[in-house]
Design a protein around this motif. Sequence first.
Motif, short mmCIF file in Angstrom:
data_model
loop_
_atom_site.label_atom_id
_atom_site.label_comp_id
_atom_site.label_asym_id
_atom_site.label_seq_id
_atom_site.Cartn_x
_atom_site.Cartn_y
_atom_site.Cartn_z
N LEU A 1 0.71 -1.20 -0.18
CA LEU A 1 -0.02 -0.02 -0.10
C LEU A 1 0.80 1.45 0.01
N THR B 1 -7.24 1.79 0.85
CA THR B 1 -5.86 1.57 0.42
C THR B 1 -5.36 2.31 1.79
N ARG B 2 -5.81 2.31 3.00
CA ARG B 2 -5.25 2.50 4.25
C ARG B 2 -5.36 1.48 5.04
N ILE B 3 -4.45 1.35 6.01
CA ILE B 3 -4.63 -0.03 6.86
C ILE B 3 -5.53 0.38 8.16
#
Lengths: 368, 250
Positions: free
Chosen positions: A208, A365-367
């Motif tokens: 990512l 797309t972020r964790i």
Amino acid sequence: MQKLRFLAQKEFRHILRDPRSLVIVVVMPIMMTFLYGYAISLDVDNIVIGVIDYDRTDESQQLIDRFYNSAYFSKPDVNSESTDPETWLLSSEAKAVMIIKPGFAGSLRERSDFSLGMIVDGSDNTVAAAVQNYASAVVSKYALDQIPVGRDIPGITISTQVLYNPDLESSHFFVPGLVAIILMMISALLTSITIAREKETGTMEQLLTAPVTPVQIIIGKILPYVGLALLDGILVLVFAKIVFGVPFVGSYLLLLAFGLIYVSAALSIGILISSLVKTQQVAMMFALVTTLLPSVMLSGLVFAIRNMPPVLQGLAQIVPAKYFVTVIRGIMLKGAGLGTLALNGLALLLLMAFLMTVAARKFNTRID
Amino acid sequence: MNAGNAVVIDNLSRHFRSFKAVDRISLEVRTGETFGFLGANGAGKTTTIRMLCGLLSPTSGTGTVAGFDINRQAEEIKKSIGYMSQKFSLYPDLTGKENLSFYGAAYGLTRQEVRERTAELTDRLSLGDFIDRLTKSLPVGWRQRLALGVSLLHRPRILFLDEPTSGVDPVFRRKFWQILYELAEEGVTVFVTTHYMDEAEYCGRISIMHQGRIVEAGQPYELIRKHRSENLEELFIDLIKNRETLNAEA
């Protein structure tokens, strides 16, 4: 494009280098084919039966009422005026059609022999076997009640004709449905596990930070599995043909088209699951509970949906496998065309569109 | 880039429910600087780095990396930075070379570029034959070098390294830092977190984080002088002790 190719290529390497995933992909389908192929038959009631009444007398109407008042049989939802029993069977509106020829009332009065016609959908073999027994029970009971005690009873026979699966082979009935289960399993279970694995091992974090879009990641992930799922479908069909002699009457292309819609829906579920969980184990649990179990239990593969409590019947409506099981049985065993399967196709398309939208929105797309 | 700053953070916070992992921190890192980001475990270093790399969205506050806004331009940032996470995060079932070419493609490099840079990095990081082994069979030191190689592949201007040398023996650490020095000389900004105080002394500037706050920042030797400490380790322990007494009194 190049990014996609590399993402897919990497995924293939993961599959090839992980013996466990190979077991799931190759051994499980074959094992399941065996299990289901030799599966036992099951009791059924509430069989939908259509009636074509040429006699049109009080007696024939009484017999029809007896059928629908029994626990074994029920009326079709759509009251087709068609006099061609096959239209009912092809559209799955009824599992059997009884034909009362003219002269039924007359032969009852004269106590002469009479033969009722019965056309049965053999692609659903558990039902087909039951129809015959149940129907003769209802008919003899009716005949007994009409005749005063001590008189001869007329010999009313039912001449049954089984369409589509004349030998009533249970494997013919189960194996097409098995393809539905296996496609669901490969697509939803394996994709959700592979994405969860990247989260668990931390490789997703690294991925990512690279300039790849969620869409690229998702497509790169699922492409290899679409290929695998289709290969597995073919594997089961070939295996079924060789070992159990399951026929394939309809169009391969049509099945492939429906298969792609179904697989896309299943993959969306897999991605959705993976965006909700953090570990492979949880992903597997989730996938089993939300895809595999419903696909086996609520698709009409093993248990007739009609016999379930209303809550489960409602739930079955959103199980993609329910529609695909009908589609694949229709195509393989009955040679059904696009026309008769259109409604199922539409339901599958709607489910797919819904699942894809939700999955794409949820994938982040972020964790966090 | 604003006034030669590679990283600017202004009042940045990140909360996980009621826990303030990062609490209103501000700092600037100049282009070409080797910046040491110190703090105990759980101080909020990794959370900060993740926000800077576009992996986590901040709860509040602003910041820029390579001149791009961390709240809105994460995709632009990703192209200009290299990242090495605390945990080894390359694909264990791929070889070093396969990992490199996969990430090369992910960054949009051509095959030719990937080939050239793989050769160059193999040489520079002394990866040797290890590059053809599955990464899961590599010794820790080689894994870390390979991970550094992957983060350098697209020639980023800023490098974020989250405890790159944890679990690595001293010889490897020395070698690793030599490489970081070379990169700094080439103008790459290095933003590195570490536990090792000797490593912190190699940095041009450091900041010390504790419970989500930055408690001190400056050049290592100036900080030592200012607090009249023997060395960085003592400074670090004193600072954190002070903080905890303050917290206890409050």
